[in-house]
Design a protein around this motif. Structure first.
Motif, PDB file in Angstrom:
ATOM      1  N   THR A  35       8.324   1.663   9.988  1.00 58.43           N
ATOM      2  CA  THR A  35       8.419   3.007  10.706  1.00 58.43           C
ATOM      3  C   THR A  35       8.596   4.320   9.891  1.00 58.43           C
ATOM      4  O   THR A  35       7.883   5.224   9.304  1.00 58.43           O
ATOM      5  CB  THR A  35       9.394   3.069  11.775  1.00 58.43           C
ATOM      6  OG1 THR A  35       9.226   2.354  12.997  1.00 58.43           O
ATOM      7  CG2 THR A  35       9.082   5.315  12.436  1.00 58.43           C
ATOM      8  N   ARG A  42       5.652   4.579   7.269  1.00 56.68           N
ATOM      9  CA  ARG A  42       4.277   5.035   8.075  1.00 56.68           C
ATOM     10  C   ARG A  42       4.222   6.986   8.040  1.00 56.68           C
ATOM     11  O   ARG A  42       3.372   7.912   8.185  1.00 56.68           O
ATOM     12  CB  ARG A  42       3.770   4.840   9.067  1.00 56.68           C
ATOM     13  CG  ARG A  42       3.289   3.148   8.514  1.00 56.68           C
ATOM     14  CD  ARG A  42       2.426   3.178   7.921  1.00 56.68           C
ATOM     15  NE  ARG A  42       1.537   1.752   7.790  1.00 56.68           N
ATOM     16  CZ  ARG A  42       1.127   1.694   6.368  1.00 56.68           C
ATOM     17  NH1 ARG A  42       1.776   2.311   5.326  1.00 56.68           N
ATOM     18  NH2 ARG A  42       1.538   0.188   6.279  1.00 56.68           N
ATOM     19  N   VAL A  96       2.701   6.225   3.118  1.00 57.71           N
ATOM     20  CA  VAL A  96       1.903   5.807   4.375  1.00 57.71           C
ATOM     21  C   VAL A  96       0.972   5.133   4.432  1.00 57.71           C
ATOM     22  O   VAL A  96       0.507   4.335   6.103  1.00 57.71           O
ATOM     23  CB  VAL A  96       1.002   7.553   5.072  1.00 57.71           C
ATOM     24  CG1 VAL A  96      -0.259   7.904   4.709  1.00 57.71           C
ATOM     25  CG2 VAL A  96       0.726   7.369   7.020  1.00 57.71           C
ATOM     26  N   ASN A  97       0.015   5.256   3.558  1.00 63.77           N
ATOM     27  CA  ASN A  97      -1.096   3.762   3.054  1.00 63.77           C
ATOM     28  C   ASN A  97      -0.966   2.849   2.150  1.00 63.77           C
ATOM     29  O   ASN A  97      -1.094   2.087   1.923  1.00 63.77           O
ATOM     30  CB  ASN A  97      -2.284   4.715   2.538  1.00 63.77           C
ATOM     31  CG  ASN A  97      -2.726   5.978   3.778  1.00 63.77           C
ATOM     32  OD1 ASN A  97      -2.744   6.431   4.751  1.00 63.77           O
ATOM     33  ND2 ASN A  97      -3.339   7.281   2.530  1.00 63.77           N
ATOM     34  N   GLY A 106       1.774   0.114  12.330  1.00 65.40           N
ATOM     35  CA  GLY A 106       0.883  -0.259  10.741  1.00 65.40           C
ATOM     36  C   GLY A 106       0.972  -1.272  10.522  1.00 65.40           C
ATOM     37  O   GLY A 106       0.560  -0.935   8.466  1.00 65.40           O
ATOM     38  N   THR A 134      -2.331   7.250  10.616  1.00 65.04           N
ATOM     39  CA  THR A 134      -2.102   5.967   9.838  1.00 65.04           C
ATOM     40  C   THR A 134      -3.990   5.818   9.356  1.00 65.04           C
ATOM     41  O   THR A 134      -4.948   6.878   9.887  1.00 65.04           O
ATOM     42  CB  THR A 134      -2.264   4.618  10.501  1.00 65.04           C
ATOM     43  OG1 THR A 134      -3.141   4.043  11.081  1.00 65.04           O
ATOM     44  CG2 THR A 134      -0.661   4.730  10.725  1.00 65.04           C
TER      45      THR A 134
END
Length: 235
Positions: free
Chosen positions: A67, A70, A76-77, A99, A163
């Motif tokens: 969490t 992300r 995030v990636n 994710g 995402t």
């Protein structure tokens, strides 16, 4: 070619050593951590190319780590593969919904793990929408707007955080409203032909995308389910 750097967040020393030895032998560089705090400290100094993430950790759990990753625009990636003893379908669904790029249960085959790592890295290194070269500067439909150049999604003027997989699904379907995409087509275009997972992965990510786009609970207005086939963005 620069070596890919893989972090292993796992509190069992024997598993750490087994994974590190085999990945190093396969041409990767690795570093192992037992706690989430040590991992995030290392990410501030030298971000990795992929994370192998256990769920049960001494100071936190893998879901919390995922969490935080992300929700951080810097990471995030980051490709994340969950590697855990939790085998229930609900655990797998939760990991993918939050994710994770893949989910592997213990005990595992080292050869399969290495193959999955290579597959995830291949997918993350290429642009998932490269075949859509004629996208306009902006995509507008209903009350959603996408700026592909800025990788920005807004709904009624409010920025929506997605995402990479959710963003790619949305761009693909919004580029052709009303067209039905089968789960197999979505899996191939977004995850790639070499993805190990099944079509259930598509359902999980569509569900999460719907939640991010909707303000009214289960009453989704954008993505329609075509029972037994796949999904389409409302025309």
């Amino acid at each position: 070619m620069k070596k890919k750097y893989i972090y292993i967040l796992e509190d069992e020393k024997n598993i750490q050593r087994l994974i590190a030895y085999n990945l190093n032998s396969s041409g990767f560089s690795t570093k192992s951590f037992e706690t989430g705090s040590d991992f995030f400290t290392a990410m501030e100094e030298f971000p990795c190319d992929l994370l192998l993430l256990d769920i049960m950790l001494p100071d936190t759990d893998g879901y919390d780590v995922l969490t935080k990753i992300r929700l951080d625009s810097r990471f995030v990636n980051l490709p994340v593969i969950m590697l855990t003893a939790k085998k229930e379908e609900l655990d797998k669904i939760l990991g993918l919904e939050m994710g994770a790029d893949d989910y592997i249960t213990k005990p595992f085959s080292v050869r399969e793990l290495t193959s999955r790592i290579k597959a995830v890295l291949r997918r993350s290194s290429r642009h998932t929408l490269s075949s859509y070269t004629n996208l306009p500067e902006k995509l507008n439909h209903l009350d959603i707007e996408i700026n592909p150049e800025k990788h920005l999604v807004t709904q009624r003027g409010k920025e929506i955080s997605l995402t990479l997989k959710e963003y790619s699904l949305l761009v693909l379907m919004m580029s052709e409203p009303g067209k039905v995409f089968t789960r197999e087509i979505l899996l191939d275009k977004i995850w790639g032909y070499d993805y190990f997972g099944g079509t259930r992965t598509v359902d999980v990510h569509i569900s999460y995308l719907r939640k991010n786009l909707s303000d009214n609970g289960p009453d989704f207005n954008y993505i329609e389910t075509i029972r037994g086939v796949g999904y389409k963005f409302k025309a």
